[in-house]
Design a protein around this motif. Structure first.
Motif, PDB file in Angstrom:
ATOM      1  N   ASP B   6      28.080  25.118   2.620  1.00  0.00           N
ATOM      2  CA  ASP B   6      27.036  25.737   2.036  1.00  0.00           C
ATOM      3  C   ASP B   6      27.082  25.937   0.750  1.00  0.00           C
ATOM      4  O   ASP B   6      25.578  25.690   0.038  1.00  0.00           O
ATOM      5  CB  ASP B   6      27.368  27.388   2.235  1.00  0.00           C
ATOM      6  CG  ASP B   6      26.646  26.962   3.814  1.00  0.00           C
ATOM      7  OD1 ASP B   6      26.214  25.688   4.947  1.00  0.00           O
ATOM      8  OD2 ASP B   6      27.057  28.028   4.530  1.00  0.00           O
ATOM      9  N   GLU B   8      27.508  23.533  -1.655  1.00  0.00           N
ATOM     10  CA  GLU B   8      26.691  21.996  -2.117  1.00  0.00           C
ATOM     11  C   GLU B   8      24.975  22.221  -1.589  1.00  0.00           C
ATOM     12  O   GLU B   8      24.511  21.984  -2.077  1.00  0.00           O
ATOM     13  CB  GLU B   8      27.333  20.972  -1.265  1.00  0.00           C
ATOM     14  CG  GLU B   8      28.479  20.404  -2.209  1.00  0.00           C
ATOM     15  CD  GLU B   8      28.577  19.432  -1.370  1.00  0.00           C
ATOM     16  OE1 GLU B   8      28.289  18.612  -0.006  1.00  0.00           O
ATOM     17  OE2 GLU B   8      30.012  18.306  -1.909  1.00  0.00           O
ATOM     18  N   LEU B   9      24.895  23.100  -0.619  1.00  0.00           N
ATOM     19  CA  LEU B   9      23.297  23.499  -0.225  1.00  0.00           C
ATOM     20  C   LEU B   9      22.625  24.402  -1.059  1.00  0.00           C
ATOM     21  O   LEU B   9      21.679  24.076  -1.730  1.00  0.00           O
ATOM     22  CB  LEU B   9      23.285  24.071   1.157  1.00  0.00           C
ATOM     23  CG  LEU B   9      23.237  23.209   2.449  1.00  0.00           C
ATOM     24  CD1 LEU B   9      22.674  23.903   3.381  1.00  0.00           C
ATOM     25  CD2 LEU B   9      22.561  22.233   1.908  1.00  0.00           C
ATOM     26  N   GLN B  10      23.468  24.988  -2.058  1.00  0.00           N
ATOM     27  CA  GLN B  10      22.513  26.156  -2.586  1.00  0.00           C
ATOM     28  C   GLN B  10      22.404  25.751  -4.076  1.00  0.00           C
ATOM     29  O   GLN B  10      21.295  25.297  -4.769  1.00  0.00           O
ATOM     30  CB  GLN B  10      23.684  26.927  -3.423  1.00  0.00           C
ATOM     31  CG  GLN B  10      23.931  28.145  -1.965  1.00  0.00           C
ATOM     32  CD  GLN B  10      22.837  28.995  -1.591  1.00  0.00           C
ATOM     33  OE1 GLN B  10      21.700  28.863  -2.077  1.00  0.00           O
ATOM     34  NE2 GLN B  10      22.602  29.261  -0.522  1.00  0.00           N
ATOM     35  N   LEU B  12      22.445  22.024  -4.702  1.00  0.00           N
ATOM     36  CA  LEU B  12      20.756  20.953  -3.974  1.00  0.00           C
ATOM     37  C   LEU B  12      19.672  21.375  -3.935  1.00  0.00           C
ATOM     38  O   LEU B  12      19.081  21.453  -4.591  1.00  0.00           O
ATOM     39  CB  LEU B  12      21.523  20.654  -2.674  1.00  0.00           C
ATOM     40  CG  LEU B  12      20.420  19.107  -1.853  1.00  0.00           C
ATOM     41  CD1 LEU B  12      19.806  18.036  -3.193  1.00  0.00           C
ATOM     42  CD2 LEU B  12      20.791  18.711  -0.536  1.00  0.00           C
ATOM     43  N   TYR B  13      19.514  22.941  -3.334  1.00  0.00           N
ATOM     44  CA  TYR B  13      18.168  23.555  -3.401  1.00  0.00           C
ATOM     45  C   TYR B  13      18.106  24.554  -3.825  1.00  0.00           C
ATOM     46  O   TYR B  13      18.540  26.164  -3.103  1.00  0.00           O
ATOM     47  CB  TYR B  13      18.218  23.881  -1.640  1.00  0.00           C
ATOM     48  CG  TYR B  13      17.791  22.474  -0.413  1.00  0.00           C
ATOM     49  CD1 TYR B  13      16.610  21.830  -0.570  1.00  0.00           C
ATOM     50  CD2 TYR B  13      18.981  22.435   0.348  1.00  0.00           C
ATOM     51  CE1 TYR B  13      16.201  21.146  -0.246  1.00  0.00           C
ATOM     52  CE2 TYR B  13      18.732  21.365   0.973  1.00  0.00           C
ATOM     53  CZ  TYR B  13      17.210  21.023   0.928  1.00  0.00           C
ATOM     54  OH  TYR B  13      17.272  19.476   1.810  1.00  0.00           O
ATOM     55  N   ASP B  15      17.294  27.808  -6.174  1.00  0.00           N
ATOM     56  CA  ASP B  15      15.606  28.379  -6.113  1.00  0.00           C
ATOM     57  C   ASP B  15      14.673  27.773  -7.249  1.00  0.00           C
ATOM     58  O   ASP B  15      13.844  28.206  -6.193  1.00  0.00           O
ATOM     59  CB  ASP B  15      15.346  30.221  -6.247  1.00  0.00           C
ATOM     60  CG  ASP B  15      16.901  31.511  -5.955  1.00  0.00           C
ATOM     61  OD1 ASP B  15      16.835  30.558  -3.782  1.00  0.00           O
ATOM     62  OD2 ASP B  15      17.443  31.790  -5.607  1.00  0.00           O
ATOM     63  N   CYS B  69       9.411  16.242   1.151  1.00  0.00           N
ATOM     64  CA  CYS B  69      10.562  17.542   1.069  1.00  0.00           C
ATOM     65  C   CYS B  69      10.583  18.124  -0.292  1.00  0.00           C
ATOM     66  O   CYS B  69      10.201  18.196  -1.315  1.00  0.00           O
ATOM     67  CB  CYS B  69      12.390  16.158   1.882  1.00  0.00           C
ATOM     68  SG  CYS B  69      12.357  15.411  -0.195  1.00  0.00           S
ATOM     69  N   VAL B  70      11.591  19.186  -0.625  1.00  0.00           N
ATOM     70  CA  VAL B  70      11.254  20.449  -1.155  1.00  0.00           C
ATOM     71  C   VAL B  70      12.264  19.269  -2.469  1.00  0.00           C
ATOM     72  O   VAL B  70      11.420  19.391  -3.972  1.00  0.00           O
ATOM     73  CB  VAL B  70      12.585  21.455  -1.199  1.00  0.00           C
ATOM     74  CG1 VAL B  70      12.719  22.089  -2.438  1.00  0.00           C
ATOM     75  CG2 VAL B  70      12.024  22.595   0.024  1.00  0.00           C
ATOM     76  N   ILE B  71      13.023  18.490  -2.640  1.00  0.00           N
ATOM     77  CA  ILE B  71      13.028  17.707  -3.823  1.00  0.00           C
ATOM     78  C   ILE B  71      11.913  16.432  -4.666  1.00  0.00           C
ATOM     79  O   ILE B  71      11.896  16.622  -5.245  1.00  0.00           O
ATOM     80  CB  ILE B  71      14.329  16.572  -3.484  1.00  0.00           C
ATOM     81  CG1 ILE B  71      15.868  17.608  -2.800  1.00  0.00           C
ATOM     82  CG2 ILE B  71      14.831  15.811  -4.480  1.00  0.00           C
ATOM     83  CD1 ILE B  71      15.943  18.735  -3.107  1.00  0.00           C
ATOM     84  N   PHE B 127      23.904  13.665  -3.480  1.00  0.00           N
ATOM     85  CA  PHE B 127      23.590  13.728  -2.283  1.00  0.00           C
ATOM     86  C   PHE B 127      22.529  12.120  -2.533  1.00  0.00           C
ATOM     87  O   PHE B 127      21.381  11.627  -2.893  1.00  0.00           O
ATOM     88  CB  PHE B 127      22.779  14.348  -2.024  1.00  0.00           C
ATOM     89  CG  PHE B 127      23.331  15.588  -1.777  1.00  0.00           C
ATOM     90  CD1 PHE B 127      23.470  16.269   0.145  1.00  0.00           C
ATOM     91  CD2 PHE B 127      23.049  16.523  -2.451  1.00  0.00           C
ATOM     92  CE1 PHE B 127      24.241  16.938   0.099  1.00  0.00           C
ATOM     93  CE2 PHE B 127      24.235  17.596  -1.529  1.00  0.00           C
ATOM     94  CZ  PHE B 127      24.597  18.202  -0.584  1.00  0.00           C
ATOM     95  N   ARG B 130      19.224  11.291  -0.699  1.00  0.00           N
ATOM     96  CA  ARG B 130      18.248  11.910  -2.036  1.00  0.00           C
ATOM     97  C   ARG B 130      17.742  11.787  -2.989  1.00  0.00           C
ATOM     98  O   ARG B 130      16.166  12.349  -3.524  1.00  0.00           O
ATOM     99  CB  ARG B 130      18.467  13.075  -1.569  1.00  0.00           C
ATOM    100  CG  ARG B 130      19.031  14.064  -0.113  1.00  0.00           C
ATOM    101  CD  ARG B 130      18.419  13.907   1.063  1.00  0.00           C
ATOM    102  NE  ARG B 130      16.826  14.250   0.564  1.00  0.00           N
ATOM    103  CZ  ARG B 130      16.753  15.731   0.675  1.00  0.00           C
ATOM    104  NH1 ARG B 130      17.717  15.887   1.670  1.00  0.00           N
ATOM    105  NH2 ARG B 130      15.670  16.437   0.867  1.00  0.00           N
TER     106      ARG B 130
END
Lengths: 413, 277
Positions: B6, B8-10, B12-13, B15, B69-71, B127, B130
């Motif tokens: 998580d 790492e996820l925070q 990556l994405y 806010d 995607c978001v990225i 990643f 990505r």
């Protein structure tokens, strides 16, 4: 008798590992299946004990190796109820099997103006070979439409077949949506107008009982790697007289009878289509995959997958802002569920699932025309097999909620 | 409690990326425009369509369409914001700095002020699958700039497979470019475009046998084998393909197999004009 998926898991070494610190939940078997110990052992045993080229030697290793490979062919024939092992041509995968028909049969027998009919469900591998044929030979490529749930409309199919139709090539089960096709009806439809029927069995054969004689299809293409076997081995089933009528696709060793400098005569079917040294170990290990599946029993497997699919559909249906593609009745589909979460791109969905150790597939699933038909760029797809359990569905449900929470979508305020 | 994945996820994405992803202020398409570039990533199917309007040699406005995607969307949104007001040379400098940041591990401090926010994409570098999402918009832009510098206004970018480094693809010619070049050429006799008539049967793009660049072989038909305007039409087709940047050799092959049949090959519109119903 209930299916012991939890017990089956122990046969698959990959489940000993963890992903992102969590137990692996593998929901991507429609892309490729995991492999049991028995298959991995058969593969290494080939190279440890028998490694020798086939059709060439008279020594013991060559004889044993050839026997292992021909046993795989015989098991493949039994698995799809082909009349004889000679009906089964070894190929690398479904794609190669379809291309073999396009080159060996279609290029020889079709002419400009003839029609090849596919459906809107097709994977690119059962579409692009026909586009290449259409380009080179002036053959027309046409589609049978599907309805909004991705089901083949038999009435529309009846209208799509014309006297010029020479081949109806269709998937038995959609890799993107899981929709099951009315295989027998489509084969009969093709035959009534004098066309042949090629069934893309890549998704069907690993999961549902296959009987090419009951279907009456002329060709069936499928891959080993989606049915527990190693990647690099698949089959084209063909009716004997059709295989006999076909030209070779690749020329080289193994496929000839006699060779002069300027010409050759062809080996007998199916060896005529098997030029060059193949992926020996993969071929030999294919048989172990069939043994494993037969021990499980395909009826029990189907019941197990139908139940899990129903549970996945239930989880997705209960969440606001989630679109599910394909028919909602698990009886009408295989163990594949495609969905989108409103406001979140499928790649981002896949990334969050991965953080929970859950492997799903995202993107267009090699079905861009179908994605356009469904008016989406791609979907997230979960697919099940014999090693998936109800606990996997629970983790899936948790990951789904995590996506919505993470991107703050579909939450009623 | 946050698990290892998580954090790492925070990262990556972040806010700010999700905010850019949701921000629609530069989404859309400019018409008219000076530069148009369309990019796809064939692996995931993501698409971006960029339109730029120039004024006095500077980027007056940029809009982007497509889906991703978001990225990929956030990186493209930041890019469009950073481009406005700058020159095309500035655009290239920004692209260079961004690619160095994503691909070569350059520090966030090396990013120009206009691209400050892109520091939020640092987490993406962990990643590898990505990174190409973050680069799709920028690579499409570079393709558009290259095309514009050669006099073009419309270009196609296709992300390279993982096995290619990208260096050798500078002069690749796409089927869309060929289609766009020959499509509008009109049959000199009936004044309907060859695309509408369905006279183009196929094209092949290969490296030229000698020298750099590509060899385009187009297979087409004529409305009749004895068409008196045939040579004139072939010359126009030849010229249209030769103008595509990166094309070195052009071959136009005539084919009458199958024989051109307007009933099945021409567009509905062309059929109307030809009086075929």
């Amino acid at each position: 008798m209930a299916f012991a998926a939890a017990k089956a898991r122990a046969d698959f070494p990959v489940f000993n590992r963890r992903v992102k610190g969590k137990p692996l939940v593998y929901l991507d078997s429609a892309a490729t299946s995991q492999k049991p110990w028995s298959v991995i052992k058969a593969l290494t045993a080939y190279y440890e004990r028998q490694n020798a080229n086939i059709h060439r030697g008279v020594h013991t290793l060559a004889e044993e190796g050839e026997r292992a490979i021909e046993e795989s062919r015989a098991k493949a024939a039994r698995f799809v109820n082909a009349p004889k092992p000679e009906n089964m041509v070894f190929v690398r995968n479904t794609t190669e099997a379809v291309n073999l028909v396009a080159h060996g049969w279609a290029r020889k027998h079709l002419k400009a103006g003839d029609e090849v009919l596919v459906t809107e469900l097709e994977h690119h591998s059962n579409l692009v070979p026909w586009q290449l044929l259409a380009r080179d030979k002036g053959v027309r490529l046409r589609q049978i439409p599907v309805d909004d749930q991705g089901r083949i409309d038999l009435e529309a199919a009846r209208k799509a077949v014309t006297p010029k139709t020479r081949l109806v090539a269709f998937t038995a089960m959609s890799n993107a949506l899981g929709t099951l096709s009315p295989v027998k009806e489509l084969v009969d439809l093709a035959h009534r107008s004098g066309a042949l029927a090629l069934v893309d069995g890549a998704q069907w054969v690993p999961h549902l009982k296959t009987d090419v004689q009951a279907w009456g299809c002329d060709f069936l293409a499928f891959s080993g790697h989606k049915m527990l076997a190693p990647a690099g081995v698949g089959f084209l089933y063909g009716k004997a007289e059709l295989l006999e009528s076909m030209d070779p696709f690749l020329g080289g060793g193994g496929m000839i009878q006699e060779v002069w400098f300027d010409r050759s005569t062809w080996n007998t079917v199916p060896h005529r289509f098997e030029a060059g040294t193949p992926s020996l170990g993969d071929y030999a290990a294919f048989g172990a995959a069939v043994d494993y599946l037969e021990a499980c029993g395909l009826d029990a497997l189907r019941a197990h997958e139908e139940a899990l699919t129903g549970k996945l559909l239930g989880v997705l249906g209960a969440e606001a802002g989630v679109t599910v593609y394909g028919p909602l009745d698990p009886k009408l589909r295989g163990g594949v569920v495609s969905f989108n979460i409103e406001g979140v791109h499928p790649h981002d969905v896949g990334q969050i699932f991965d953080s929970e150790g859950v492997a799903i597939r995202v993107g267009h699933h090699c079905c861009q025309p179908l994605m356009r038909r469904l008016q989406t760029g791609g979907t997230a797809r979960a697919s099940v097999y014999l090693y998936n359990t109800e606990e996997d569905v629970e983790v899936f449900a948790r990951a789904l909620k995590k996506v919505k929470g993470f991107f703050k979508v579909g939450v009623k305020s | 409690m946050m698990a290892q994945g998580d954090a790492e996820l925070q990262d990556l994405y972040r806010d700010v990326l999700v905010d850019y992803y949701k921000d629609a202020s530069r989404q859309g398409r400019l018409d008219p425009h000076d530069i148009h570039a369309h990019g796809v990533n064939p692996v995931c199917g993501d698409e971006v369509e960029l339109t730029l309007r120039l004024k006095d040699g500077r980027v007056d406005a940029v809009r982007y369409g497509g889906h991703g995607c978001v990225i990929s969307r956030a990186a493209t949104a930041m890019m469009t914001e950073a481009l406005e007001g700058g020159s095309l040379a500035d655009a290239r400098r920004l692209a260079g700095a961004f690619k160095a940041f994503m691909l070569e591990g350059a520090s966030a401090d090396s990013l120009p002020a206009a691209l400050e926010e892109a520091a939020a994409l640092a987490g993406v570098r962990k990643f590898p699958l990505r990174v190409k999402c973050a680069l799709l918009g920028w690579n499409t832009l570079l393709q558009g700039l290259d095309d514009f510098s050669k006099g073009g206004h419309d270009v196609e970018y296709q992300d390279t497979p993982l096995c290619q480094t990208g260096a050798q693809r500078k002069d690749m010619v796409t089927f869309k470019q060929v289609g766009d070049a020959v499509g509008p050429v009109k049959d000199p006799e009936i004044h309907i475009s060859v695309a509408e008539l369905g006279l183009i049967y196929g094209a092949e793009i290969k490296p030229a046998q000698t020298g750099d660049g590509q060899r385009v072989k187009l297979t087409m038909s004529l409305t009749s084998p004895a068409c008196p305007y045939g040579p004139m039409l072939l010359a126009s087709i030849h010229g249209a393909i030769a103008k595509i940047p990166g094309v070195r050799d052009v071959d136009v092959d005539l084919s009458f197999s199958p024989v051109w049949d307007p009933k099945t090959m021409a567009s509905e519109e062309a059929k109307d004009q030809l009086g075929i119903f």
